[in-house]
Design an enzyme around this catalytic site. Structure first.
Site, mmCIF file in Angstrom:
data_model
loop_
_atom_site.group_PDB
_atom_site.id
_atom_site.type_symbol
_atom_site.label_atom_id
_atom_site.label_comp_id
_atom_site.label_asym_id
_atom_site.label_seq_id
_atom_site.Cartn_x
_atom_site.Cartn_y
_atom_site.Cartn_z
ATOM 1 N N GLY A 38 -8.544 35.904 -32.008
ATOM 2 C CA GLY A 38 -7.467 34.930 -31.952
ATOM 3 C C GLY A 38 -7.590 33.838 -32.985
ATOM 4 O O GLY A 38 -6.601 33.452 -33.621
ATOM 5 N N ASP A 59 -17.269 41.207 -37.338
ATOM 6 C CA ASP A 59 -16.817 41.392 -35.955
ATOM 7 C C ASP A 59 -17.203 42.798 -35.521
ATOM 8 O O ASP A 59 -16.928 43.761 -36.237
ATOM 9 C CB ASP A 59 -15.300 41.197 -35.835
ATOM 10 C CG ASP A 59 -14.849 40.993 -34.392
ATOM 11 O OD1 ASP A 59 -15.144 41.866 -33.556
ATOM 12 O OD2 ASP A 59 -14.201 39.974 -34.105
ATOM 13 N N LYS A 83 -11.869 45.477 -35.740
ATOM 14 C CA LYS A 83 -11.099 44.287 -36.101
ATOM 15 C C LYS A 83 -11.357 43.832 -37.531
ATOM 16 O O LYS A 83 -10.439 43.380 -38.225
ATOM 17 C CB LYS A 83 -11.405 43.149 -35.120
ATOM 18 C CG LYS A 83 -10.841 43.370 -33.733
ATOM 19 C CD LYS A 83 -11.108 42.178 -32.825
ATOM 20 C CE LYS A 83 -10.557 42.426 -31.429
ATOM 21 N NZ LYS A 83 -10.809 41.285 -30.525
ATOM 22 N N ASP A 127 -16.486 33.461 -29.567
ATOM 23 C CA ASP A 127 -16.157 32.976 -28.226
ATOM 24 C C ASP A 127 -17.365 32.948 -27.291
ATOM 25 O O ASP A 127 -17.217 33.025 -26.080
ATOM 26 C CB ASP A 127 -15.049 33.834 -27.604
ATOM 27 C CG ASP A 127 -15.466 35.293 -27.417
ATOM 28 O OD1 ASP A 127 -16.585 35.662 -27.836
ATOM 29 O OD2 ASP A 127 -14.673 36.067 -26.844
ATOM 30 N N CYS A 170 -25.077 18.358 -36.076
ATOM 31 C CA CYS A 170 -24.823 19.785 -36.132
ATOM 32 C C CYS A 170 -24.244 20.207 -34.779
ATOM 33 O O CYS A 170 -24.134 19.396 -33.857
ATOM 34 C CB CYS A 170 -26.097 20.573 -36.459
ATOM 35 S SG CYS A 170 -27.270 20.734 -35.081
ATOM 36 N N CYS A 173 -26.366 19.373 -31.765
ATOM 37 C CA CYS A 173 -26.418 17.970 -31.350
ATOM 38 C C CYS A 173 -25.370 17.696 -30.276
ATOM 39 O O CYS A 173 -25.595 16.896 -29.360
ATOM 40 C CB CYS A 173 -26.113 17.049 -32.541
ATOM 41 S SG CYS A 173 -27.398 16.944 -33.798
ATOM 42 N N CYS A 186 -11.393 33.946 -22.579
ATOM 43 C CA CYS A 186 -9.970 34.125 -22.310
ATOM 44 C C CYS A 186 -9.699 35.401 -21.521
ATOM 45 O O CYS A 186 -8.649 35.537 -20.902
ATOM 46 C CB CYS A 186 -9.176 34.114 -23.616
ATOM 47 S SG CYS A 186 -9.638 35.404 -24.783
#
Length: 256
Positions: A38, A59, A83, A127, A170, A173, A186
């Site tokens: 996405g 991916d 993908k 994700d 970063c 942190c 999702c």
């Protein structure tokens, strides 16, 4: 640039902030995109259309029909295609001059150590926290700017982490690995389709600004996006001198 490139990128060249020098910088740049879903879809399409010279896309997953609600780089006839390879086809249909390097692999520490060292900017479009932290560690190690985006349900986040800038945080942190943050995806909670487009497009914009040297960036800030009310709020992120990933950089800066 040749005549064809001058025509293709003419609307960029007309921008005083960008011009020919900025566009040439994009053409000579290498972006590493982790995740082609996405967020990665708009990221790759805009980096490709803008003329970023080399785009490496990592991916391990294949296109699924449930992806098509929001992952705009993929099409129904490419269901089942990896993908990363689907994104290559999508970019080639817009700008065949861009070199796209698809890698159908999981982004682990060893792979990231090699790929991040070769890139000028890294975009985290994943994700899961494990991969996000691995990307962050590699970016800190090699001193490469990281553009990080996230989206779930109707909420989005965007930030830039740049270890080249003293005193800036970063990813670790802000979101420590041992914080016990519950991971949400999702696939179980859903995501508003245009939201990933908004966040991904803004990630591409931040990356293009970093590569061309224009404008200010979201370095050291967290932009929170509320898709319900289309509200944007930014907060300043402090660096953690005790951060196990980048703390040594802050301590060295203070000592100097």
């Amino acid at each position: 640039m040749n005549d064809a490139q001058l025509l293709r990128y003419s609307r960029h060249i007309l921008l005083n902030e960008l011009g020919i020098e900025g566009q040439e910088a994009l053409l000579a740049s290498h972006a590493l995109v982790i995740g082609a879903g996405g967020l990665g879809s708009p990221v790759c399409l805009y980096l490709g259309s803008a003329g970023v010279g080399v785009i490496t896309v990592v991916d391990h997953d294949a296109v699924d029909e449930t992806n098509l609600q929001r992952q705009i780089a993929h099409t129904l006839d490419r269901v089942g295609t990896p993908k990363a390879e689907s994104v290559l086809q999508a970019i080639a249909a817009i700008n065949p001059d861009v070199v796209v390097k698809p890698l159908v692999r999981r982004a682990n520490d060893v792979l990231l150590d090699t790929l991040v060292a070769q890139a000028d900017v890294v975009l985290d479009c994943t994700d899961n926290f494990t991969t996000r932290h691995a990307i962050n560690r590699a970016c800190v190690t090699h001193g490469k700017p990281l553009v990080s985006g996230a989206a779930i349900r109707l909420d989005g986040q965007l930030s830039v982490f740049d270890p080249r800038q003293p005193g800036k945080p970063c990813y670790a942190c802000v979101f420590p690995e041992d914080s016990g943050v519950e991971e949400t995806r999702c696939a179980t909670l859903g995501v508003f389709a245009p939201l990933v487009g908004i966040v991904g497009t803004m990630q591409a914009a931040e990356a293009l600004k970093l590569l061309s040297g224009i404008g200010s960036r979201l370095t050291g800030q967290l932009l929170m996006i509320d898709g319900r009310d289309m509200a944007f709020n930014a907060i300043t992120l402090p660096a953690n001198p005790q951060c196990p990933v980048c703390g040594h950089l802050h301590r060295a800066s203070v000592a100097a």
